[in-house]
Scaffold this motif. Sequence first.
Motif, short mmCIF file in Angstrom:
data_model
loop_
_atom_site.label_atom_id
_atom_site.label_comp_id
_atom_site.label_asym_id
_atom_site.label_seq_id
_atom_site.Cartn_x
_atom_site.Cartn_y
_atom_site.Cartn_z
N THR A 54 -2.21 29.58 74.02
CA THR A 54 -1.59 30.82 73.56
C THR A 54 -2.40 31.30 72.38
N VAL A 55 -2.98 32.48 72.49
CA VAL A 55 -3.88 33.01 71.47
C VAL A 55 -3.20 34.18 70.77
N ILE A 56 -3.14 34.09 69.46
CA ILE A 56 -2.42 35.06 68.63
C ILE A 56 -3.42 35.71 67.68
N CYS A 57 -3.58 37.01 67.78
CA CYS A 57 -4.58 37.75 66.99
C CYS A 57 -3.89 38.85 66.19
N PRO A 58 -3.53 38.59 64.95
CA PRO A 58 -2.89 39.64 64.14
C PRO A 58 -3.92 40.56 63.48
N ASP A 59 -3.50 41.77 63.18
CA ASP A 59 -4.15 42.56 62.14
C ASP A 59 -3.57 42.08 60.82
N LEU A 60 -4.43 41.70 59.90
CA LEU A 60 -3.96 41.23 58.60
C LEU A 60 -3.15 42.31 57.89
N ARG A 61 -2.29 41.89 57.01
CA ARG A 61 -1.60 42.82 56.11
C ARG A 61 -2.64 43.77 55.49
N GLY A 62 -2.36 45.08 55.59
CA GLY A 62 -3.25 46.07 55.00
C GLY A 62 -4.36 46.56 55.91
N TYR A 63 -4.48 45.99 57.10
CA TYR A 63 -5.57 46.32 58.02
C TYR A 63 -5.02 46.78 59.37
N GLY A 64 -5.85 47.48 60.11
CA GLY A 64 -5.51 47.85 61.47
C GLY A 64 -4.19 48.59 61.55
N ALA A 65 -3.34 48.16 62.49
CA ALA A 65 -2.04 48.80 62.69
C ALA A 65 -0.91 48.04 62.00
N SER A 66 -1.24 47.09 61.13
CA SER A 66 -0.22 46.36 60.37
C SER A 66 0.23 47.16 59.16
N ASP A 67 1.37 46.75 58.59
CA ASP A 67 1.88 47.42 57.39
C ASP A 67 0.87 47.34 56.26
N LYS A 68 0.91 48.36 55.41
CA LYS A 68 -0.04 48.47 54.30
C LYS A 68 0.72 48.70 52.99
N PRO A 69 1.38 47.67 52.48
CA PRO A 69 2.10 47.83 51.21
C PRO A 69 1.12 48.08 50.06
N SER A 70 1.65 48.53 48.95
CA SER A 70 0.80 48.83 47.80
C SER A 70 0.34 47.58 47.07
N ASP A 71 1.03 46.46 47.27
CA ASP A 71 0.63 45.22 46.62
C ASP A 71 0.91 44.04 47.56
N GLY A 72 0.71 42.84 47.06
CA GLY A 72 0.98 41.65 47.87
C GLY A 72 -0.24 41.16 48.63
N TYR A 73 -1.44 41.29 48.05
CA TYR A 73 -2.66 40.94 48.76
C TYR A 73 -3.31 39.65 48.28
N SER A 74 -2.58 38.83 47.55
CA SER A 74 -3.10 37.49 47.31
C SER A 74 -3.23 36.80 48.65
N LYS A 75 -4.20 35.91 48.77
CA LYS A 75 -4.35 35.19 50.03
C LYS A 75 -3.15 34.29 50.28
N ARG A 76 -2.46 33.91 49.23
CA ARG A 76 -1.23 33.12 49.39
C ARG A 76 -0.18 33.95 50.14
N GLU A 77 -0.01 35.21 49.76
CA GLU A 77 0.97 36.07 50.44
C GLU A 77 0.51 36.40 51.85
N MET A 78 -0.78 36.65 52.02
CA MET A 78 -1.29 36.97 53.35
C MET A 78 -1.21 35.76 54.28
N ALA A 79 -1.42 34.56 53.73
CA ALA A 79 -1.27 33.35 54.54
C ALA A 79 0.18 33.14 54.95
N ALA A 80 1.10 33.44 54.03
CA ALA A 80 2.52 33.32 54.36
C ALA A 80 2.90 34.25 55.50
N ASP A 81 2.28 35.43 55.55
CA ASP A 81 2.50 36.34 56.68
C ASP A 81 2.19 35.64 57.99
N ILE A 82 1.03 34.98 58.04
CA ILE A 82 0.57 34.39 59.30
C ILE A 82 1.48 33.25 59.73
#
Length: 285
Positions: A54-82
């Motif tokens: 099973t292969v899962i390919c997200p657009d990262l937070r802030g990229y592509g068609a994913s949500d683009k909040p004004s903050d929350g771009y620490s890799k810790r927060e982005m890793a928590a997304d995944i």
Amino acid sequence: MNINGFDSHRVAGAGVTLNVAVGGSGTPVVLLHGFPQTHLMWRHVATDLAADHTVICPDLRGYGASDKPSDGYSKREMAADIVEVARNLGHTKFALAGHDRGALVAFRAGLDHPDVITHLMCLDVLPTLDMWDVMHGTSAAVGFHLYLMAQPPGLPEELITASADTFFDHFLTSWAKESNAIPAEVRAAYLDACRAAVPSIVADYRASATIDVTHDAEDRAAGNTLRMPLTVIQQDWGAALGFDAAALWRAWSSDLHHQTTTAGHFMAEESPAEITTAIRSLLKR
């Protein structure tokens, strides 16, 4: 655009919703894209792996068609997304491979979620703390964008927005060794996505000059390392810029396979069979 044979989903992350392409069946493998790309960069590798995973390919937070909040771009927060996206798709453990920015997110996920990430691959990066340490003198000119996007909010966003296609296309052209690796329609999709995401892309890079350095330094001081099998594939930047890349990675992992590639930066698009083979080899460790 989407990966051939994959379904698109909107899946909740850690406070945002990500655009995620999912295909195949079997043990889960999550693939994270780099800059200036979207999940489409995995289109060759993902379809191959989907034969038995099973292969899962997200657009990262802030990229592509994913949500683009004004903050929350620490890799810790982005890793928590995944981790949350995978959990919401029914997977409490998974193998994780990342390229470029996605590799930094993957690295942080490996440190923060060692009981979730079973295997880890990082393509063409150094950990953030080490990356800043090796950038010095005229050799640092290759990373001019790192310094530009590290500036306080305002200036980098304005400058990049004014010439967005020129800025992002510079990297798609100059970082590739194979000129046909990114077809015109995929390049156009990347540029469209980046043009619509300048503030969030800059915020991602700015975090790497601020909070991400702090988090890496805290882990180093505490002696935290990656517990899962790790594969790193990168261009031979160490030889070009005068450092031992494998040694830098060994400080973070006792189960490291490190190799260089003759492909350009966009190795999953330029040399997909090499990357797919490496992922399959990693999963056997």
